[in-house]
Design a protein around this motif. Structure first.
Motif, PDB file in Angstrom:
ATOM      1  N   PHE A 240       1.031  -0.884  -0.051  1.00  0.00           N
ATOM      2  CA  PHE A 240      -0.111   0.271  -0.433  1.00  0.00           C
ATOM      3  C   PHE A 240       1.018   1.157   0.018  1.00  0.00           C
ATOM      4  CE2 PHE A 240      -2.850   3.083   1.531  1.00  0.00           C
ATOM      5  CZ  PHE A 240      -4.069   2.533   1.116  1.00  0.00           C
ATOM      6  N   ILE A 241       0.619   2.640  -0.805  1.00  0.00           N
ATOM      7  CA  ILE A 241       1.953   3.376  -1.450  1.00  0.00           C
ATOM      8  C   ILE A 241       1.305   5.082  -1.309  1.00  0.00           C
ATOM      9  CG2 ILE A 241       3.232   5.109  -2.906  1.00  0.00           C
ATOM     10  CD1 ILE A 241       4.217   1.591  -3.540  1.00  0.00           C
ATOM     11  N   TYR A 242       1.504   5.508  -0.282  1.00  0.00           N
ATOM     12  CA  TYR A 242       0.121   7.125  -0.070  1.00  0.00           C
ATOM     13  C   TYR A 242       1.669   7.543  -0.835  1.00  0.00           C
ATOM     14  CZ  TYR A 242      -3.500   7.627   2.783  1.00  0.00           C
ATOM     15  OH  TYR A 242      -4.949   7.047   2.714  1.00  0.00           O
ATOM     16  N   ILE A 243       1.294   8.470  -1.870  1.00  0.00           N
ATOM     17  CA  ILE A 243       1.300   9.701  -3.055  1.00  0.00           C
ATOM     18  C   ILE A 243       1.575  10.440  -2.492  1.00  0.00           C
ATOM     19  CG2 ILE A 243       2.168  10.200  -5.413  1.00  0.00           C
ATOM     20  CD1 ILE A 243       0.397   7.949  -6.097  1.00  0.00           C
ATOM     21  N   ASP A 244       2.215  11.813  -1.715  1.00  0.00           N
ATOM     22  CA  ASP A 244       2.180  13.115  -0.531  1.00  0.00           C
ATOM     23  C   ASP A 244       3.636  13.868  -1.490  1.00  0.00           C
ATOM     24  OD1 ASP A 244       1.118  11.578   0.714  1.00  0.00           O
ATOM     25  OD2 ASP A 244       2.363  10.815   2.297  1.00  0.00           O
ATOM     26  N   GLN A 245       3.044  15.021  -0.553  1.00  0.00           N
ATOM     27  CA  GLN A 245       3.532  15.980  -2.072  1.00  0.00           C
ATOM     28  C   GLN A 245       5.495  15.754  -1.587  1.00  0.00           C
ATOM     29  OE1 GLN A 245       1.647  20.048  -0.831  1.00  0.00           O
ATOM     30  NE2 GLN A 245       0.511  19.623  -2.816  1.00  0.00           N
ATOM     31  N   ASN A 246       5.676  14.876  -0.037  1.00  0.00           N
ATOM     32  CA  ASN A 246       6.870  15.270  -0.237  1.00  0.00           C
ATOM     33  C   ASN A 246       7.709  13.736   0.648  1.00  0.00           C
ATOM     34  OD1 ASN A 246       5.368  14.312   2.178  1.00  0.00           O
ATOM     35  ND2 ASN A 246       6.968  15.720   4.092  1.00  0.00           N
ATOM     36  N   GLY A 247       6.644  12.692  -0.860  1.00  0.00           N
ATOM     37  CA  GLY A 247       7.286  11.613  -0.567  1.00  0.00           C
ATOM     38  C   GLY A 247       6.518  10.593  -0.972  1.00  0.00           C
ATOM     39  N   ASN A 248       7.055   9.258  -1.180  1.00  0.00           N
ATOM     40  CA  ASN A 248       6.176   8.037  -1.065  1.00  0.00           C
ATOM     41  C   ASN A 248       5.633   7.473   0.146  1.00  0.00           C
ATOM     42  OD1 ASN A 248       5.168   9.580  -3.311  1.00  0.00           O
ATOM     43  ND2 ASN A 248       6.069   7.899  -4.675  1.00  0.00           N
ATOM     44  N   ARG A 249       4.950   6.721   1.101  1.00  0.00           N
ATOM     45  CA  ARG A 249       4.888   6.575   2.197  1.00  0.00           C
ATOM     46  C   ARG A 249       4.151   5.449   2.147  1.00  0.00           C
ATOM     47  NH1 ARG A 249       5.783  11.100   2.621  1.00  0.00           N
ATOM     48  NH2 ARG A 249       7.142  12.074   4.626  1.00  0.00           N
ATOM     49  N   THR A 250       4.978   3.532   2.530  1.00  0.00           N
ATOM     50  CA  THR A 250       4.165   2.274   2.512  1.00  0.00           C
ATOM     51  C   THR A 250       4.405   1.508   3.256  1.00  0.00           C
ATOM     52  OG1 THR A 250       4.545   0.143   0.776  1.00  0.00           O
ATOM     53  CG2 THR A 250       6.744   1.036   2.190  1.00  0.00           C
ATOM     54  N   VAL A 251       3.222   0.960   3.298  1.00  0.00           N
ATOM     55  CA  VAL A 251       2.782  -0.528   3.991  1.00  0.00           C
ATOM     56  C   VAL A 251       3.617  -1.468   4.132  1.00  0.00           C
ATOM     57  CG1 VAL A 251       1.179  -1.343   6.042  1.00  0.00           C
ATOM     58  CG2 VAL A 251       1.314   1.790   5.458  1.00  0.00           C
ATOM     59  N   GLU A 252       4.017  -2.605   4.101  1.00  0.00           N
ATOM     60  CA  GLU A 252       4.186  -3.418   3.869  1.00  0.00           C
ATOM     61  C   GLU A 252       3.648  -5.225   4.847  1.00  0.00           C
ATOM     62  OE1 GLU A 252       8.816  -4.509   4.499  1.00  0.00           O
ATOM     63  OE2 GLU A 252       8.948  -2.359   2.476  1.00  0.00           O
ATOM     64  N   PRO A 253       2.229  -5.436   3.356  1.00  0.00           N
ATOM     65  CA  PRO A 253       1.942  -6.542   4.684  1.00  0.00           C
ATOM     66  C   PRO A 253       1.947  -7.857   5.121  1.00  0.00           C
ATOM     67  CG  PRO A 253       1.066  -5.548   2.403  1.00  0.00           C
ATOM     68  CD  PRO A 253       2.100  -5.206   2.118  1.00  0.00           C
ATOM     69  N   ARG A 254       1.508  -7.743   6.142  1.00  0.00           N
ATOM     70  CA  ARG A 254       1.819  -8.708   7.208  1.00  0.00           C
ATOM     71  C   ARG A 254       0.804  -9.255   7.846  1.00  0.00           C
ATOM     72  NH1 ARG A 254       2.452  -9.578  12.565  1.00  0.00           N
ATOM     73  NH2 ARG A 254       4.460 -11.301  13.367  1.00  0.00           N
TER      74      ARG A 254
END
Length: 273
Positions: A240-254
């Motif tokens: 799951f990736i959030y595309i934010d103005q200051n960068g992309n943030r992710t969650v690695e599923p578990r």
């Protein structure tokens, strides 16, 4: 072939699918009001990820890991509900919503249901509330299509656990973001999702497009995602990736990771291929 034979064949197929590589998740959404759907086409890649909110090897428990973000001013354009409409926006992750055993029970439930049909493309859904099930390039209602025979697929204990997890999810979201759980309601869609590497056949299979949740599903004020498989061992991609103005943030599923969001309405997100 009779529907009963179809169910029997599907259940046998489902047992063999348990060793396949797929991303499974239960998506729960709460609160009301419906608008239209919009796809945004934005390019991103793994090399663009600047922060991992939760890695696959991490266990976030007993308290959630919370990331508060500024709510969009566009929220003022939507109807507000006292005690339910977000007063603050954010993202949160916790691994103690369910045990791994409970997550495995949910996954087996999803496998049995999805084994009855499934999309010809790479993304299949099962919605126990509406009965919607991917079948080929369309959807069918499992309760009408299979009738009383569906009791051979799902048990009362399955639905009991499903309801328990939904209510617990409400409670965790409410406690984390200062809401009243009695004023939160499930909206649609609420579904199990299975994603694999089969080539897309319809737009419904193209899960990877960046989009804005509040525009795609106007009824979403909160989204709750419970992962039922493990990134890196059960599948690759699928983060799951959030595309934010200051960068992309992710969650690695578990398996058992509960990722829930109070909407920043116009933030862009997607699931990686």
């Amino acid at each position: 072939m009779s529907n009963m034979s179809e169910i029997g064949d599907a259940l046998r197929q489902g047992s063999s699918w348990r060793s396949s590589r797929w991303l499974g998740a239960l998506l729960l959404v709460a609160v009301n009001v419906c608008l239209g759907a919009t796809w945004l086409y934005v390019t991103t890649s793994d090399s663009d990820i600047t922060e991992t909110l939760a890695g696959q090897g991490e266990i976030v428990s007993p308290e959630p890991r919370v990331f508060i973000v500024k709510c969009s001013e566009d929220y003022e354009n939507y109807k507000r509900y006292t005690g339910c409409t977000p007063q603050k926006c954010g993202r949160a992750i916790i691994d103690s919503l369910v045990t791994r055993d409970e997550a495995h029970v949910l996954r087996r439930l999803a496998e049995r249901g999805l084994a009855l049909a499934g999309s010809e493309g790479g993304a299949s859904i099962l919605d126990l509330h509406s009965g919607a099930l991917s079948m080929g390039k369309q959807f069918v209602n499992i309760y009408r299509y299979f009738g009383d025979q569906i009791s051979d697929v799902f048990t009362a204990e399955d639905f009991k656990l499903y309801r328990h997890i939904i209510l617990y999810s409400f409670a965790v979201i409410a406690e984390t973001f200062g809401l009243d759980p009695t004023l939160m309601y499930l909206t649609k869609p609420t579904f199990f999702s299975r994603i694999n590497s089969t080539a897309a056949k319809t737009q419904h299979d193209e899960y990877w497009h960046p989009h804005i949740d509040k525009e795609t599903y106007g009824s979403f004020d909160y989204t709750s995602i419970l992962y039922l498989s493990d990134y890196g061992s059960d599948f690759t991609g699928g983060r799951f990736i959030y595309i934010d103005q200051n960068g992309n943030r992710t969650v690695e599923p578990r398996t058992g990771t509960h990722y829930f969001l109070v909407k920043k309405p116009f933030s862009i997100n997607h699931v990686s291929k």
